[in-house]
Design a protein around this motif. Structure first.
Motif, PDB file in Angstrom:
ATOM      1  N   TYR A 148       1.040  -1.587  -0.294  1.00 30.88           N
ATOM      2  CA  TYR A 148       0.134   0.084   0.038  1.00 30.88           C
ATOM      3  C   TYR A 148       1.052   1.241  -0.113  1.00 30.88           C
ATOM      4  CZ  TYR A 148       0.603  -0.028   5.058  1.00 30.88           C
ATOM      5  OH  TYR A 148       1.163   0.170   6.539  1.00 30.88           O
ATOM      6  N   ALA A 149       0.169   2.282  -0.634  1.00 25.79           N
ATOM      7  CA  ALA A 149       1.026   3.594  -0.633  1.00 25.79           C
ATOM      8  C   ALA A 149      -0.131   4.411  -0.756  1.00 25.79           C
ATOM      9  CB  ALA A 149       1.383   3.695  -1.992  1.00 25.79           C
ATOM     10  N   ARG A 150       0.185   5.697   0.630  1.00 35.28           N
ATOM     11  CA  ARG A 150      -0.991   6.575   1.066  1.00 35.28           C
ATOM     12  C   ARG A 150       0.085   8.458   0.649  1.00 35.28           C
ATOM     13  NH1 ARG A 150      -0.737   7.343   6.344  1.00 35.28           N
ATOM     14  NH2 ARG A 150       1.085   7.091   6.665  1.00 35.28           N
ATOM     15  N   ARG A 151      -1.230   8.355  -0.151  1.00 35.05           N
ATOM     16  CA  ARG A 151      -1.375   9.942  -0.576  1.00 35.05           C
ATOM     17  C   ARG A 151      -0.618  10.492   0.477  1.00 35.05           C
ATOM     18  NH1 ARG A 151      -4.675  12.020  -3.872  1.00 35.05           N
ATOM     19  NH2 ARG A 151      -3.917  14.222  -3.704  1.00 35.05           N
ATOM     20  N   ASP A 152       0.324  11.663  -0.019  1.00 35.15           N
ATOM     21  CA  ASP A 152       1.530  12.696   0.213  1.00 35.15           C
ATOM     22  C   ASP A 152       2.493  11.876   1.469  1.00 35.15           C
ATOM     23  OD1 ASP A 152      -0.162  14.725  -0.598  1.00 35.15           O
ATOM     24  OD2 ASP A 152      -1.874  14.352   0.837  1.00 35.15           O
ATOM     25  N   THR A 153       3.034  10.853   0.734  1.00 33.15           N
ATOM     26  CA  THR A 153       4.055   9.919   1.103  1.00 33.15           C
ATOM     27  C   THR A 153       4.747   9.426   0.393  1.00 33.15           C
ATOM     28  OG1 THR A 153       3.021   7.467   0.982  1.00 33.15           O
ATOM     29  CG2 THR A 153       2.588   9.130   2.791  1.00 33.15           C
ATOM     30  N   ALA A 154       6.024   9.300   0.225  1.00 37.19           N
ATOM     31  CA  ALA A 154       7.233   8.781  -0.487  1.00 37.19           C
ATOM     32  C   ALA A 154       6.789   7.655  -1.264  1.00 37.19           C
ATOM     33  CB  ALA A 154       8.360   8.698   0.088  1.00 37.19           C
ATOM     34  N   ASN A 155       5.868   7.146  -0.659  1.00 37.97           N
ATOM     35  CA  ASN A 155       5.500   5.802  -1.289  1.00 37.97           C
ATOM     36  C   ASN A 155       4.435   5.759  -3.231  1.00 37.97           C
ATOM     37  OD1 ASN A 155       7.530   4.120   0.016  1.00 37.97           O
ATOM     38  ND2 ASN A 155       5.876   4.011   1.577  1.00 37.97           N
ATOM     39  N   TRP A 156       3.902   7.047  -2.629  1.00 34.39           N
ATOM     40  CA  TRP A 156       2.517   6.690  -3.823  1.00 34.39           C
ATOM     41  C   TRP A 156       3.190   7.009  -5.140  1.00 34.39           C
ATOM     42  CZ3 TRP A 156      -2.718   7.727  -3.673  1.00 34.39           C
ATOM     43  CH2 TRP A 156      -2.964   7.923  -4.982  1.00 34.39           C
ATOM     44  N   ASP A 157       4.056   8.166  -5.357  1.00 34.84           N
ATOM     45  CA  ASP A 157       4.249   8.433  -6.815  1.00 34.84           C
ATOM     46  C   ASP A 157       5.052   7.331  -7.546  1.00 34.84           C
ATOM     47  OD1 ASP A 157       4.189  10.635  -8.717  1.00 34.84           O
ATOM     48  OD2 ASP A 157       6.513   9.998  -8.846  1.00 34.84           O
ATOM     49  N   PRO A 158       6.105   6.150  -6.893  1.00 39.10           N
ATOM     50  CA  PRO A 158       6.110   5.049  -8.244  1.00 39.10           C
ATOM     51  C   PRO A 158       4.764   4.400  -8.384  1.00 39.10           C
ATOM     52  CG  PRO A 158       7.756   5.852  -5.701  1.00 39.10           C
ATOM     53  CD  PRO A 158       6.868   6.391  -5.552  1.00 39.10           C
ATOM     54  N   ILE A 159       4.167   3.889  -7.018  1.00 39.59           N
ATOM     55  CA  ILE A 159       2.917   2.954  -7.854  1.00 39.59           C
ATOM     56  C   ILE A 159       2.109   3.854  -8.331  1.00 39.59           C
ATOM     57  CG2 ILE A 159       1.128   1.737  -7.029  1.00 39.59           C
ATOM     58  CD1 ILE A 159       2.844   0.857  -4.074  1.00 39.59           C
TER      59      ILE A 159
END
Length: 204
Positions: free
Chosen positions: A60-71
Motif C-alpha cells: 500500500y501507498a498512502r497519498r502524500d507519502t514517498a511511496n505514492w508516486d512510484p506506484i
C-alpha cells in the motif's frame, strides 16, 4: 456530496452491503489514516483460501507519502486522471506457489488468483462498511508496478486498488461523470442453474 444514487434491487434478499458496494472514480482527495487502511487489509487477511495457503500480498501507498508516486506512475494515464484524488493505492498480488499439507517443498498453487480475488472482495466490502470506497484497476504497467512495489518473481500482480472517500462527480472529466453511478448485474437466472451450465451464459 450533492448527488443521490438509486438503490440497487437484488433478485433475492441479501445484506445491503452487497448492493451498497460499488466502484466510484470520484474521490475527495482526503488522506486515509494508516489505521483505517490497515483495518481494510485486516478484513482481506481473513478471506478463505485453498488449504489456507493465504497467497495474497498487499503493498500500500498512502497519498502524500514517498511511496505514492512510484506506484501512481505505474497506472495508465486514464486511471491516473481520476485516481490522483484517492487516499491510498493498494497493489494486490499473490504467490504462485505454496507448501501444501504433507509436502515439504513449494508446488504450483492453481488457486492463487481465485483466492486473491476473495481477499479483494473482503477489502471492498469492509471499505463500504467503514465509509470508504474502493475501485480495483486492471489498467497499469505490470513491469513498472512490480518494480515500484518490489514484487518478487513468482508473484502475480492482479490489480491496483484506489481507496478514498467518495466525492462529487463534478471533479471528473465530463465523459466520466455520466458513468459515476452503481451499475447493474445480469439476472441471477442467467448466471446460475441447477445441474447444468446456465443457458446463455457462455460469454460468447
Amino acid at each position: 456530496m450533492s448527488q443521490s444514487l438509486q438503490p440497487r434491487q437484488p433478485d433475492h434478499p441479501i445484506h445491503s452491503v452487497f448492493t451498497d458496494r460499488w466502484s466510484p472514480r470520484a474521490f475527495t482527495g482526503e488522506s486515509i489514516p494508516e489505521p483505517a487502511l490497515l483495518a481494510l487489509l485486516e478484513a482481506a487477511r481473513w478471506a478463505p483460501s485453498a488449504y489456507n495457503a493465504q497467497p495474497w500480498r498487499f503493498i500500500y501507498a498512502r497519498r502524500d507519502t514517498a511511496n505514492w508516486d512510484p506506484i501512481f506512475q505505474g497506472l495508465e494515464p486514464f486511471n491516473q486522471g481520476w485516481a490522483q484524488r484517492a487516499g491510498a493505492l493498494v497493489v494486490i498480488a499473490s504467490a504462485e506457489q505454496a507448501v501444501f499439507p504433507g509436502e515439504s517443498a513449494p508446488a504450483p498453487n492453481a488457486w492463487h488468483a481465485f483466492d486473491a480475488g476473495a481477499a479483494w472482495a473482503s477489502l471492498a466490502l469492509q471499505a463500504t462498511l467503514s465509509g470508504w470506497s474502493a475501485h480495483a484497476m486492471a489498467g497499469f504497467d505490470a513491469g513498472a508496478v512490480r518494480q515500484a512495489a518490489s514484487v518478487p518473481e513468482g508473484h502475480a500482480i492482479h490489480a491496483v486498488v484506489a481507496i478514498g472517500r467518495r466525492g462529487d462527480k463534478g471533479v471528473l472529466p465530463e465523459g466520466l461523470q455520466s458513468r459515476e453511478s452503481p451499475n447493474g448485474r445480469l439476472p441471477l437466472a442467467q448466471l446460475a442453474s441447477e445441474g447444468r451450465f446456465p443457458a446463455g451464459a457462455s460469454g460468447a
